[in-house]
Motif scaffolding. Structure first.
Motif, PDB file in Angstrom:
ATOM      1  N   TYR A  34       3.181  24.353 -10.917  1.00 22.81           N
ATOM      2  CA  TYR A  34       4.153  23.919 -11.913  1.00 22.81           C
ATOM      3  C   TYR A  34       3.625  22.667 -12.601  1.00 22.81           C
ATOM      4  O   TYR A  34       2.873  21.888 -12.008  1.00 22.81           O
ATOM      5  N   PHE A  87       2.230  20.129  -9.890  1.00 23.30           N
ATOM      6  CA  PHE A  87       2.653  20.319  -8.497  1.00 23.30           C
ATOM      7  C   PHE A  87       2.231  21.695  -8.012  1.00 23.30           C
ATOM      8  O   PHE A  87       2.390  22.692  -8.726  1.00 23.30           O
ATOM      9  N   GLY A 101       3.823  20.073  -2.869  1.00 27.30           N
ATOM     10  CA  GLY A 101       2.872  18.985  -2.725  1.00 27.30           C
ATOM     11  C   GLY A 101       3.375  17.752  -3.458  1.00 27.30           C
ATOM     12  O   GLY A 101       4.383  17.808  -4.172  1.00 27.30           O
ATOM     13  N   ALA A 102       2.666  16.650  -3.300  1.00 25.05           N
ATOM     14  CA  ALA A 102       3.089  15.373  -3.882  1.00 25.05           C
ATOM     15  C   ALA A 102       2.761  15.250  -5.364  1.00 25.05           C
ATOM     16  O   ALA A 102       3.254  14.340  -6.037  1.00 25.05           O
TER      17      ALA A 102
ATOM     18  N   GLY B  40       6.903   9.209  -5.728  1.00 28.29           N
ATOM     19  CA  GLY B  40       6.021   9.243  -4.571  1.00 28.29           C
ATOM     20  C   GLY B  40       6.335  10.304  -3.543  1.00 28.29           C
ATOM     21  O   GLY B  40       5.582  10.473  -2.589  1.00 28.29           O
ATOM     22  N   HIS B  41       7.448  11.021  -3.724  1.00 31.33           N
ATOM     23  CA  HIS B  41       7.814  12.055  -2.752  1.00 31.33           C
ATOM     24  C   HIS B  41       7.806  13.458  -3.324  1.00 31.33           C
ATOM     25  O   HIS B  41       8.039  14.399  -2.614  1.00 31.33           O
ATOM     26  N   GLY B  42       7.564  13.596  -4.589  1.00 30.85           N
ATOM     27  CA  GLY B  42       7.598  14.939  -5.146  1.00 30.85           C
ATOM     28  C   GLY B  42       8.994  15.516  -5.063  1.00 30.85           C
ATOM     29  O   GLY B  42      10.000  14.800  -5.135  1.00 30.85           O
ATOM     30  N   LEU B  43       9.077  16.816  -4.885  1.00 33.95           N
ATOM     31  CA  LEU B  43      10.359  17.511  -4.811  1.00 33.95           C
ATOM     32  C   LEU B  43      10.700  17.797  -3.356  1.00 33.95           C
ATOM     33  O   LEU B  43       9.889  18.354  -2.623  1.00 33.95           O
TER      34      LEU B  43
END
Lengths: 110, 113
Positions: A34, A87, A101-102, B40-43
Motif C-alpha cells: 500500500y 507499507f 510493517g512500519a 512510528g507504529h504504522g497501522l
C-alpha cells in the motif's frame, strides 16, 4: 511477527529507481503493498499470493520469494507522484489477518 | 456516493468522555476493520468484523468497543477516552481478511486533551 521493511527511508531524484523490501520470519500466504500520502488514507497497490498469483496495478512491479519469505516492490523511473510512505502487510494464512510493517518513506525530488 | 466514509473527520474530546467514531461502506464487503495509526507504529488493528454481529479483537483492543448490527456500519466507541488514544483512526473494508485488498476510509483525527 511484524514484517520488517527496508530501507526506512529513501530519497531519490525524479527518474531514478528504487527497491523497497519486506521480510518475514514466518511462512507467508500473501504479501500486500500500500502507499500512503501525507494526510491521506493508505491506497492499495498490489497483492502477491503464494503460488505466484498477483493482483494489482499494471504499473507496479513486485516480487515474492516464497523460500525466503521476502517481497520487493520495484519503483522504476520514479515520478514526483510516487512520494509517500509504502507499507507492506503480510498474511500467514488465508484465514489470518494482515500484519503491517512500519513503512518506508519515499521522497522524490525534482 | 459509493465508497467508505468516516465521521467525524476531526474530533477533540476530554479525558474520560465517551466518543464514537462512525464508519459506513456501500460495497457490501463482509469484512470491516478499525486501525489506529501513530507516528512510528504504522497501522495497528484494533478490532475487525467478519459479518454483521461477528466481531473480534485485533492487536490493541483495550479501551475500545465495537458493534456491527448492519453490514454497512461499523462504529468504534472509546468508552472513557485517554490521552494515549490520541491518534488517527482508519476504518477499512474488504471481501476477506487476507486474500483481497482493503479499502480505507479517509480517517478520523482524534485528540484527547
Amino acid at each position: 511477527q511484524q514484517p520488517v521493511q527496508s530501507p526506512q527511508a529513501v530519497i531519490l531524484r525524479e527518474g531514478e529507481d528504487a527497491v523497497i523490501n519486506c521480510s518475514s520470519s514466518k511462512a507467508l500466504y500473501s504479501v500486500h503493498w500500500y502507499r500512503q500520502k501525507h494526510g491521506e488514507a493508505p491506497v492499495f497497490l498490489m497483492i502477491l499470493l503464494k503460488g505466484g498469483e498477483q493482483k494489482g496495478h499494471d504499473k507496479i512491479s513486485a516480487s515474492f520469494n516464497e523460500k525466503k519469505q521476502q517481497s520487493s516492490l520495484y519503483l522504476t523511473a520514479s515520478q514526483l507522484s510516487y512520494s509517500g510512505t509504502y507499507f507492506c502487510g503480510t498474511v500467514m494464512d488465508s484465514n489470518y489477518q494482515l500484519i503491517w510493517g512500519a513503512g518506508t518513506k519515499l521522497i522524490i525530488k525534482p | 456516493d459509493a465508497g467508505i466514509t468516516q465521521s467525524p473527520r476531526y474530533k477533540i474530546t476530554e479525558t474520560g468522555r465517551q466518543v464514537t467514531l462512525m464508519c459506513h461502506q456501500t460495497w457490501s464487503h463482509s469484512y470491516m476493520f478499525w486501525y489506529r495509526q501513530d507516528l512510528g507504529h504504522g497501522l495497528r488493528l484494533i478490532y475487525y468484523s467478519a459479518a454483521a454481529d461477528i466481531t473480534d479483537k485485533g492487536e490493541v483492543p483495550d479501551g475500545y468497543v465495537v458493534s456491527r448490527s448492519k453490514t454497512e456500519n461499523f462504529p468504534l466507541t472509546l468508552e472513557s477516552a485517554t490521552r494515549s488514544q490520541t491518534s488517527v483512526y482508519f476504518c477499512a473494508s474488504s471481501n476477506s481478511r487476507g486474500s483481497y485488498e482493503q479499502y480505507f476510509g479517509p480517517g478520523t483525527r482524534l485528540t484527547v486533551t
